[in-house]
Design an enzyme around this catalytic site. Structure first.
Site, PDB file in Angstrom:
ATOM      1  N   TYR A  61       0.844  -1.200   0.000  1.00 29.50           N
ATOM      2  CA  TYR A  61       0.000   0.000   0.000  1.00 29.50           C
ATOM      3  C   TYR A  61       0.874   1.242   0.000  1.00 29.50           C
ATOM      4  O   TYR A  61       1.694   1.439   0.909  1.00 29.50           O
ATOM      5  CB  TYR A  61      -0.915   0.014   1.232  1.00 29.50           C
ATOM      6  CG  TYR A  61      -1.673   1.319   1.402  1.00 29.50           C
ATOM      7  CD1 TYR A  61      -2.572   1.742   0.434  1.00 29.50           C
ATOM      8  CD2 TYR A  61      -1.470   2.126   2.521  1.00 29.50           C
ATOM      9  CE1 TYR A  61      -3.263   2.937   0.569  1.00 29.50           C
ATOM     10  CE2 TYR A  61      -2.164   3.321   2.668  1.00 29.50           C
ATOM     11  CZ  TYR A  61      -3.053   3.720   1.686  1.00 29.50           C
ATOM     12  OH  TYR A  61      -3.729   4.915   1.834  1.00 29.50           O
ATOM     13  N   ASP A  76       0.370  15.450   6.241  1.00 32.70           N
ATOM     14  CA  ASP A  76      -0.501  15.143   5.110  1.00 32.70           C
ATOM     15  C   ASP A  76      -1.703  16.083   5.129  1.00 32.70           C
ATOM     16  O   ASP A  76      -2.776  15.743   5.613  1.00 32.70           O
ATOM     17  CB  ASP A  76      -0.944  13.684   5.208  1.00 32.70           C
ATOM     18  CG  ASP A  76      -1.799  13.242   4.033  1.00 32.70           C
ATOM     19  OD1 ASP A  76      -1.861  13.983   3.030  1.00 32.70           O
ATOM     20  OD2 ASP A  76      -2.417  12.174   4.126  1.00 32.70           O
ATOM     21  N   ASP A 103      -2.661   5.549  -2.747  1.00 31.51           N
ATOM     22  CA  ASP A 103      -3.482   6.677  -2.319  1.00 31.51           C
ATOM     23  C   ASP A 103      -3.485   7.714  -3.441  1.00 31.51           C
ATOM     24  O   ASP A 103      -2.432   8.202  -3.847  1.00 31.51           O
ATOM     25  CB  ASP A 103      -2.875   7.259  -1.040  1.00 31.51           C
ATOM     26  CG  ASP A 103      -3.690   8.381  -0.424  1.00 31.51           C
ATOM     27  OD1 ASP A 103      -4.627   8.870  -1.075  1.00 31.51           O
ATOM     28  OD2 ASP A 103      -3.368   8.775   0.712  1.00 31.51           O
ATOM     29  N   ASP A 105      -5.611  10.423  -3.163  1.00 28.37           N
ATOM     30  CA  ASP A 105      -6.185  11.618  -2.539  1.00 28.37           C
ATOM     31  C   ASP A 105      -7.568  11.934  -3.129  1.00 28.37           C
ATOM     32  O   ASP A 105      -8.404  11.059  -3.238  1.00 28.37           O
ATOM     33  CB  ASP A 105      -5.207  12.786  -2.669  1.00 28.37           C
ATOM     34  CG  ASP A 105      -3.915  12.522  -1.922  1.00 28.37           C
ATOM     35  OD1 ASP A 105      -3.981  12.119  -0.751  1.00 28.37           O
ATOM     36  OD2 ASP A 105      -2.836  12.700  -2.514  1.00 28.37           O
ATOM     37  N   HIS A 130      -7.236   4.521  -4.289  1.00 29.83           N
ATOM     38  CA  HIS A 130      -8.439   4.993  -3.625  1.00 29.83           C
ATOM     39  C   HIS A 130      -8.569   6.500  -3.797  1.00 29.83           C
ATOM     40  O   HIS A 130      -7.585   7.248  -3.755  1.00 29.83           O
ATOM     41  CB  HIS A 130      -8.528   4.549  -2.157  1.00 29.83           C
ATOM     42  CG  HIS A 130      -7.527   5.107  -1.205  1.00 29.83           C
ATOM     43  ND1 HIS A 130      -7.546   6.408  -0.756  1.00 29.83           N
ATOM     44  CD2 HIS A 130      -6.492   4.511  -0.561  1.00 29.83           C
ATOM     45  CE1 HIS A 130      -6.557   6.594   0.111  1.00 29.83           C
ATOM     46  NE2 HIS A 130      -5.895   5.462   0.241  1.00 29.83           N
ATOM     47  N   GLU A 132     -10.961   9.883  -2.526  1.00 31.98           N
ATOM     48  CA  GLU A 132     -11.742  10.298  -1.364  1.00 31.98           C
ATOM     49  C   GLU A 132     -12.603  11.511  -1.678  1.00 31.98           C
ATOM     50  O   GLU A 132     -12.337  12.243  -2.642  1.00 31.98           O
ATOM     51  CB  GLU A 132     -10.817  10.589  -0.193  1.00 31.98           C
ATOM     52  CG  GLU A 132      -9.894  11.764  -0.421  1.00 31.98           C
ATOM     53  CD  GLU A 132      -8.692  11.751   0.504  1.00 31.98           C
ATOM     54  OE1 GLU A 132      -8.482  12.780   1.180  1.00 31.98           O
ATOM     55  OE2 GLU A 132      -7.969  10.751   0.546  1.00 31.98           O
ATOM     56  N   CYS A 140      -5.129  14.390   6.181  1.00 36.99           N
ATOM     57  CA  CYS A 140      -5.105  13.014   6.637  1.00 36.99           C
ATOM     58  C   CYS A 140      -6.445  12.668   7.262  1.00 36.99           C
ATOM     59  O   CYS A 140      -7.041  13.478   7.993  1.00 36.99           O
ATOM     60  CB  CYS A 140      -3.980  12.826   7.653  1.00 36.99           C
ATOM     61  SG  CYS A 140      -4.087  11.291   8.603  1.00 36.99           S
ATOM     62  N   ARG A 175     -13.327   6.132  -1.046  1.00 35.34           N
ATOM     63  CA  ARG A 175     -13.194   6.446   0.378  1.00 35.34           C
ATOM     64  C   ARG A 175     -14.085   7.646   0.707  1.00 35.34           C
ATOM     65  O   ARG A 175     -14.107   8.641  -0.022  1.00 35.34           O
ATOM     66  CB  ARG A 175     -11.737   6.772   0.701  1.00 35.34           C
ATOM     67  CG  ARG A 175     -11.540   7.377   2.080  1.00 35.34           C
ATOM     68  CD  ARG A 175     -10.077   7.607   2.373  1.00 35.34           C
ATOM     69  NE  ARG A 175      -9.871   8.822   3.149  1.00 35.34           N
ATOM     70  CZ  ARG A 175      -8.686   9.266   3.558  1.00 35.34           C
ATOM     71  NH1 ARG A 175      -7.593   8.591   3.265  1.00 35.34           N
ATOM     72  NH2 ARG A 175      -8.598  10.393   4.233  1.00 35.34           N
ATOM     73  N   GLU A 205     -13.753   5.977   6.181  1.00 35.05           N
ATOM     74  CA  GLU A 205     -12.580   6.383   6.949  1.00 35.05           C
ATOM     75  C   GLU A 205     -12.940   6.832   8.367  1.00 35.05           C
ATOM     76  O   GLU A 205     -13.948   7.509   8.597  1.00 35.05           O
ATOM     77  CB  GLU A 205     -11.855   7.517   6.213  1.00 35.05           C
ATOM     78  CG  GLU A 205     -10.660   8.123   6.946  1.00 35.05           C
ATOM     79  CD  GLU A 205      -9.500   7.172   7.131  1.00 35.05           C
ATOM     80  OE1 GLU A 205      -9.700   6.086   7.718  1.00 35.05           O
ATOM     81  OE2 GLU A 205      -8.375   7.531   6.715  1.00 35.05           O
ATOM     82  N   ASN A 229      -9.074   0.593   7.578  1.00 32.45           N
ATOM     83  CA  ASN A 229      -7.817   1.327   7.712  1.00 32.45           C
ATOM     84  C   ASN A 229      -7.338   1.247   9.168  1.00 32.45           C
ATOM     85  O   ASN A 229      -7.827   1.968  10.031  1.00 32.45           O
ATOM     86  CB  ASN A 229      -8.004   2.788   7.288  1.00 32.45           C
ATOM     87  CG  ASN A 229      -6.686   3.525   7.164  1.00 32.45           C
ATOM     88  OD1 ASN A 229      -5.629   2.915   7.014  1.00 32.45           O
ATOM     89  ND2 ASN A 229      -6.738   4.845   7.211  1.00 32.45           N
TER      90      ASN A 229
END
Length: 313
Positions: A61, A76, A103, A105, A130, A132, A140, A175, A205, A229
C-alpha cells in the site's frame, strides 16, 4: 492470501530488474476474491516497498501520509501534487513484483482531473487506487478539520474514474471521510452511492468505535467489499485481525507503521552518535552492509553485469 506475515514467499524474493513481468491487477483481483482480509502494509518509498515484499506480503500500500512525510518532511494536509504522488508510485511499482495499491487523494481536482489521474496511475503500473470525497486541499483522514464535497459531485468523479480506466482489472476504491463531518449514517449512505457509481471497494474512513465499525460492516454487507484502515495511532480502534475477519472486511491497510518504525530507528542511531561520537553502539541492531546490499539487489546486478559484459580481445 497473506494474513499476517511471511507465508509462501522466500525471504529473498523481491522485484527483479529483468523478468517476465507480473500481471499485478489481475493478481490483486484474485487476492481480493479469496477469503479475507488481504493485508496491505504501507510503504512510502521503493526501499520500504521491497521490505514489505521481502517479508512475504502479497500487496503493498502506497501511503500518502508517508509519502508526504518522506518527500517534504511535512504533514498530510494536501501539500503534494498528483505528479509527486504518481512519480513515487512509479518508483515503488518498479521495485516490486507484487500489486501496489496507491493513495490518490481527491483525484487532484474535478471529474476531468480524475480522468487524467486514473490514467496516470495506470501508466505508473499500480494495481488500484483509492479516491476520497474530501474538499481540496485534503487532510489526513485521522486529523480534525476535514470537509467533504457533495455526494453527487463525488459520485460523478467515480463515474469518471471508472470510464477512464483502460484496464478493467484496475481496482477503484471509494473512500468517504463524511463520518467525521456529517456522521456515520451519511458516510454509509455515501458509500452506497459510490458503489452505484462504479467503485469496486468501499472505504469508510475513521470510525471511532468498534460499534461504529460493526455498523459499517453490517450496513454495507453485500454492497461491495470493504476496506479497514488500521491507522497506527489514529482515531479508529485497533481491532485484531481475527475481529476484522469476523466483520467481513476484504482489505486491511497498515499505512504508517513502516514510517514510524524507520523514524524510531533513525532517532536511536542519531542518539548514539550524539552521545558517543560514533554509531558503533547502534550497529549490532542494524543490518550489516552486506545484508543491506543483498536486500537492494546487488547480487542480481552483479549477475547482469557478468551476463552482459562484452568480451575483450
Amino acid at each position: 492470501m497473506t494474513d499476517a506475515g511471511p507465508t509462501e514467499h522466500e525471504e529473498d524474493v523481491v522485484g527483479d530488474l529483468l523478468g517476465p513481468g507480473p500481471a499485478p491487477r489481475k493478481r490483486l483481483r484474485e487476492l481480493l476474491a479469496e477469503p479475507g482480509p488481504l493485508v496491505a502494509p504501507g510503504a512510502y518509498d521503493a526501499l520500504t516497498a521491497r521490505l514489505v515484499e521481502q517479508a512475504g506480503f502479497d500487496v503493498v500500500y502506497l501511503t500518502g501520509f508517508g509519502t508526504t512525510a518522506s518527500l517534504i518532511g511535512r504533514p498530510d494536509v494536501g501539500l503534494l501534487t498528483g505528479t509527486e504522488m504518481i512519480d513515487n508510485a512509479r518508483r515503488i511499482v518498479s521495485a516490486v513484483d507484487v500489486p501496489v495499491i496507491a493513495d490518490a487523494d481527491t483525484g487532484y481536482g474535478n471529474a476531468l482531473n480524475v480522468v487524467r489521474t486514473v490514467q496516470a496511475y495506470e501508466q505508473a503500473g499500480v494495481a488500484g487506487i483509492h479516491l476520497e470525497d474530501q474538499v481540496s486541499p485534503k487532510k489526513c483522514g485521522h486529523l480534525s478539520g476535514k470537509a467533504v464535497i457533495p455526494r453527487e459531485e463525488m459520485a460523478g468523479k467515480l463515474r469518471a474514474a471508472a470510464a477512464a480506466r483502460r484496464d478493467p482489472d484496475f481496482v477503484l476504491i471509494a473512500r468517504t471521510d463524511a463520518a467525521a463531518v456529517h456522521g456515520l449514517a451519511d458516510a454509509v449512505d455515501r458509500a452506497r452511492a459510490y458503489a452505484e457509481a462504479g467503485a469496486d471497494l468501499l472505504f469508510v474512513e475513521a470510525p471511532t468505535s468498534e460499534e461504529d465499525i460493526a455498523t459499517v460492516a453490517r450496513e454495507l454487507s453485500g454492497v461491495a467489499p470493504l476496506v479497514f484502515n488500521w491507522a497506527e495511532g489514529g482515531r479508529t480502534p485497533p481491532l485484531s485481525l481475527e475481529r476484522i475477519r469476523e466483520l467481513g472486511f476484504s482489505l486491511v491497510l497498515y499505512p504508517i507503521g513502516t514510517l514510524l518504525a524507520a523514524t524510531a530507528g533513525v532517532r536511536a542511531l542519531l542518539d548514539a552518535v550524539r552521545r558517543d561520537g560514533t554509531p558503533a553502539a547502534a550497529l549490532p541492531g542494524l543490518p550489516s552492509f552486506g545484508e543491506f546490499t543483498d536486500l537492494i539487489g546487488l547480487p542480481e546486478v552483479s549477475d547482469l553485469e557478468a551476463r552482459f559484459a562484452g568480451e575483450s580481445g
